[in-house]
Design a protein around this motif. Structure first.
Motif, PDB file in Angstrom:
ATOM      1  N   ARG A  95      10.893 -39.920  42.586  1.00 45.28           N
ATOM      2  CA  ARG A  95      12.133 -40.480  43.138  1.00 45.28           C
ATOM      3  C   ARG A  95      12.429 -39.912  44.520  1.00 45.28           C
ATOM      4  NH1 ARG A  95      14.053 -39.858  37.856  1.00 45.28           N
ATOM      5  NH2 ARG A  95      15.086 -37.919  38.428  1.00 45.28           N
ATOM      6  N   TRP A  96      12.264 -38.595  44.678  1.00 44.49           N
ATOM      7  CA  TRP A  96      12.533 -37.983  45.981  1.00 44.49           C
ATOM      8  C   TRP A  96      11.530 -38.442  47.024  1.00 44.49           C
ATOM      9  CZ3 TRP A  96      16.862 -36.474  47.671  1.00 44.49           C
ATOM     10  CH2 TRP A  96      17.825 -35.937  46.821  1.00 44.49           C
ATOM     11  N   GLU A  97      10.281 -38.621  46.628  1.00 41.95           N
ATOM     12  CA  GLU A  97       9.283 -39.112  47.579  1.00 41.95           C
ATOM     13  C   GLU A  97       9.613 -40.534  48.018  1.00 41.95           C
ATOM     14  OE1 GLU A  97       5.357 -38.578  45.997  1.00 41.95           O
ATOM     15  OE2 GLU A  97       5.399 -36.421  46.380  1.00 41.95           O
ATOM     16  N   GLU A  98      10.055 -41.371  47.068  1.00 43.41           N
ATOM     17  CA  GLU A  98      10.454 -42.732  47.424  1.00 43.41           C
ATOM     18  C   GLU A  98      11.650 -42.702  48.373  1.00 43.41           C
ATOM     19  OE1 GLU A  98      11.209 -44.989  43.858  1.00 43.41           O
ATOM     20  OE2 GLU A  98       9.185 -44.627  43.111  1.00 43.41           O
ATOM     21  N   ARG A  99      12.602 -41.830  48.095  1.00 40.67           N
ATOM     22  CA  ARG A  99      13.797 -41.723  48.941  1.00 40.67           C
ATOM     23  C   ARG A  99      13.421 -41.228  50.341  1.00 40.67           C
ATOM     24  NH1 ARG A  99      17.913 -43.524  51.083  1.00 40.67           N
ATOM     25  NH2 ARG A  99      19.623 -42.116  51.470  1.00 40.67           N
ATOM     26  N   ARG A 100      12.546 -40.221  50.419  1.00 37.41           N
ATOM     27  CA  ARG A 100      12.124 -39.710  51.726  1.00 37.41           C
ATOM     28  C   ARG A 100      11.374 -40.786  52.505  1.00 37.41           C
ATOM     29  NH1 ARG A 100      10.127 -35.199  49.134  1.00 37.41           N
ATOM     30  NH2 ARG A 100       8.096 -35.494  50.056  1.00 37.41           N
ATOM     31  N   LEU A 101      10.516 -41.548  51.820  1.00 36.01           N
ATOM     32  CA  LEU A 101       9.799 -42.628  52.500  1.00 36.01           C
ATOM     33  C   LEU A 101      10.792 -43.638  53.072  1.00 36.01           C
ATOM     34  CD1 LEU A 101       7.263 -44.147  53.335  1.00 36.01           C
ATOM     35  CD2 LEU A 101       7.218 -45.176  51.061  1.00 36.01           C
ATOM     36  N   ALA A 102      11.823 -43.982  52.313  1.00 36.88           N
ATOM     37  CA  ALA A 102      12.837 -44.920  52.807  1.00 36.88           C
ATOM     38  C   ALA A 102      13.571 -44.340  54.017  1.00 36.88           C
ATOM     39  CB  ALA A 102      13.826 -45.264  51.695  1.00 36.88           C
ATOM     40  N   VAL A 103      13.907 -43.052  53.964  1.00 34.85           N
ATOM     41  CA  VAL A 103      14.596 -42.403  55.086  1.00 34.85           C
ATOM     42  C   VAL A 103      13.693 -42.375  56.311  1.00 34.85           C
ATOM     43  CG1 VAL A 103      15.451 -40.154  55.898  1.00 34.85           C
ATOM     44  CG2 VAL A 103      16.174 -41.045  53.676  1.00 34.85           C
ATOM     45  N   TYR A 104      12.430 -42.022  56.117  1.00 37.84           N
ATOM     46  CA  TYR A 104      11.489 -41.974  57.234  1.00 37.84           C
ATOM     47  C   TYR A 104      11.328 -43.362  57.868  1.00 37.84           C
ATOM     48  CZ  TYR A 104      10.045 -37.337  55.502  1.00 37.84           C
ATOM     49  OH  TYR A 104      10.005 -36.026  55.099  1.00 37.84           O
ATOM     50  N   ALA A 105      11.213 -44.389  57.036  1.00 37.36           N
ATOM     51  CA  ALA A 105      11.052 -45.759  57.549  1.00 37.36           C
ATOM     52  C   ALA A 105      12.323 -46.230  58.256  1.00 37.36           C
ATOM     53  CB  ALA A 105      10.687 -46.706  56.410  1.00 37.36           C
ATOM     54  N   ASP A 106      13.487 -45.923  57.702  1.00 36.33           N
ATOM     55  CA  ASP A 106      14.754 -46.319  58.342  1.00 36.33           C
ATOM     56  C   ASP A 106      14.882 -45.688  59.722  1.00 36.33           C
ATOM     57  OD1 ASP A 106      15.511 -47.858  56.194  1.00 36.33           O
ATOM     58  OD2 ASP A 106      16.901 -46.374  55.367  1.00 36.33           O
ATOM     59  N   TYR A 107      14.525 -44.416  59.813  1.00 31.04           N
ATOM     60  CA  TYR A 107      14.615 -43.743  61.109  1.00 31.04           C
ATOM     61  C   TYR A 107      13.665 -44.388  62.115  1.00 31.04           C
ATOM     62  CZ  TYR A 107      14.840 -40.224  64.707  1.00 31.04           C
ATOM     63  OH  TYR A 107      15.013 -39.597  65.907  1.00 31.04           O
ATOM     64  N   ALA A 108      12.443 -44.654  61.694  1.00 28.25           N
ATOM     65  CA  ALA A 108      11.471 -45.273  62.598  1.00 28.25           C
ATOM     66  C   ALA A 108      11.951 -46.652  63.047  1.00 28.25           C
ATOM     67  CB  ALA A 108      10.112 -45.375  61.913  1.00 28.25           C
ATOM     68  N   ARG A 109      12.497 -47.417  62.111  1.00 27.86           N
ATOM     69  CA  ARG A 109      12.999 -48.745  62.443  1.00 27.86           C
ATOM     70  C   ARG A 109      14.154 -48.670  63.451  1.00 27.86           C
ATOM     71  NH1 ARG A 109      11.968 -50.556  57.622  1.00 27.86           N
ATOM     72  NH2 ARG A 109      13.803 -49.597  56.691  1.00 27.86           N
ATOM     73  N   SER A 110      15.063 -47.729  63.221  1.00 24.04           N
ATOM     74  CA  SER A 110      16.210 -47.620  64.127  1.00 24.04           C
ATOM     75  C   SER A 110      15.769 -47.172  65.517  1.00 24.04           C
ATOM     76  CB  SER A 110      17.268 -46.679  63.556  1.00 24.04           C
ATOM     77  OG  SER A 110      16.814 -45.348  63.530  1.00 24.04           O
ATOM     78  N   LEU A 111      14.802 -46.270  65.585  1.00 26.75           N
ATOM     79  CA  LEU A 111      14.311 -45.814  66.883  1.00 26.75           C
ATOM     80  C   LEU A 111      13.510 -46.916  67.585  1.00 26.75           C
ATOM     81  CD1 LEU A 111      14.541 -43.332  68.614  1.00 26.75           C
ATOM     82  CD2 LEU A 111      12.500 -42.436  67.534  1.00 26.75           C
ATOM     83  N   LYS A 112      12.784 -47.686  66.812  1.00 26.93           N
ATOM     84  CA  LYS A 112      11.971 -48.759  67.391  1.00 26.93           C
ATOM     85  C   LYS A 112      12.850 -49.823  68.047  1.00 26.93           C
ATOM     86  CE  LYS A 112       8.085 -50.770  68.197  1.00 26.93           C
ATOM     87  NZ  LYS A 112       7.331 -50.410  69.346  1.00 26.93           N
ATOM     88  N   LYS A 113      14.069 -50.037  67.546  1.00 31.31           N
ATOM     89  CA  LYS A 113      14.991 -50.984  68.197  1.00 31.31           C
ATOM     90  C   LYS A 113      15.269 -50.545  69.629  1.00 31.31           C
ATOM     91  CE  LYS A 113      17.418 -52.576  64.112  1.00 31.31           C
ATOM     92  NZ  LYS A 113      18.694 -52.599  63.380  1.00 31.31           N
ATOM     93  N   SER A 114      15.515 -49.255  69.803  1.00 29.69           N
ATOM     94  CA  SER A 114      15.757 -48.728  71.152  1.00 29.69           C
ATOM     95  C   SER A 114      14.517 -48.892  72.020  1.00 29.69           C
ATOM     96  CB  SER A 114      16.147 -47.251  71.089  1.00 29.69           C
ATOM     97  OG  SER A 114      17.366 -47.076  70.422  1.00 29.69           O
ATOM     98  N   VAL A 115      13.360 -48.623  71.453  1.00 23.45           N
ATOM     99  CA  VAL A 115      12.109 -48.722  72.210  1.00 23.45           C
ATOM    100  C   VAL A 115      11.900 -50.155  72.691  1.00 23.45           C
ATOM    101  CG1 VAL A 115       9.593 -48.569  72.025  1.00 23.45           C
ATOM    102  CG2 VAL A 115      11.032 -46.754  71.080  1.00 23.45           C
ATOM    103  N   THR A 116      12.107 -51.120  71.814  1.00 20.80           N
ATOM    104  CA  THR A 116      11.908 -52.517  72.188  1.00 20.80           C
ATOM    105  C   THR A 116      12.866 -52.930  73.299  1.00 20.80           C
ATOM    106  OG1 THR A 116      11.128 -53.040  69.970  1.00 20.80           O
ATOM    107  CG2 THR A 116      11.889 -54.892  71.313  1.00 20.80           C
TER     108      THR A 116
END
Length: 178
Positions: free
Chosen positions: A40-61
């Motif tokens: 469960r924690w690994e799934e949650r961390r993966l979601a957090v890691y992906a959310d952060y990357a997605r939010s940062l990628k918006k700025s990059v684009t």
């Protein structure tokens, strides 16, 4: 009394067997609980890691698009700094909560790599706020940002024990003149 004494070894065997079964079940349940909790924690961390990357990628684009408007980047959809300003502010505000969640749940290595990536993005944003028109300097910032992203993804994969992934460096072939 002699009948009781004759049955005493069998009774002791039943008690020992019941106790052994109970202990085996408890140990198995604890191990299963720990495995499920870890998953469960690994799934949650993966979601957090992906959310952060997605939010940062918006700025990059958005920075790619503004850089294209300023003549620094070949992005096909230029965006003026005036049009981009509210979008960049929104993207920055959106990445703050995901960054805080990352700090809370991420491993120290992932958080450090995320910091390096976001610093690269912030340098790109500053470059564009100044209205700089320098394609070579822009390419240097792009490389720094891409290296930061690559380091972040490598740290995420390492933290979650995922196999190595793609570097996401996709060279574009030159567009033939029409």
């Amino acid at each position: 009394m002699s009948a009781f004494i004759q049955q005493l070894p069998a009774l002791i065997g039943v008690v020992i067997g019941a106790l052994g079964s109970y202990l085996a079940i408890v140990r198995g349940d604890r191990a299963r609980f720990r495995r499920e909790q870890t998953a469960r924690w690994e799934e949650r961390r993966l979601a957090v890691y992906a959310d952060y990357a997605r939010s940062l990628k918006k700025s990059v684009t958005l920075t790619y698009r503004v850089a294209s408007y300023l003549g620094n980047d070949p992005h096909p959809h230029p965006l003026s700094p005036q049009e981009a300003e509210p979008l960049l502010a929104e993207a920055t505000l959106a990445r703050d909560p995901s960054g805080e969640t990352l700090i809370l749940l991420g491993s120290p290595e992932v958080v450090e790599r995320a910091r390096a990536w976001v610093v690269g993005v912030m340098e790109m944003e500053q470059f564009l706020r100044e209205g700089t028109r320098d394609p070579q300097a822009w390419q240097t910032l792009l490389e720094r940002q891409r290296a930061g992203r690559e380091g972040y993804y490598a740290a995420v994969r390492d933290d979650l024990a995922l196999p190595p992934g793609h570097s996401a460096r996709w060279p574009l072939s030159p567009v033939p003149p029409t």
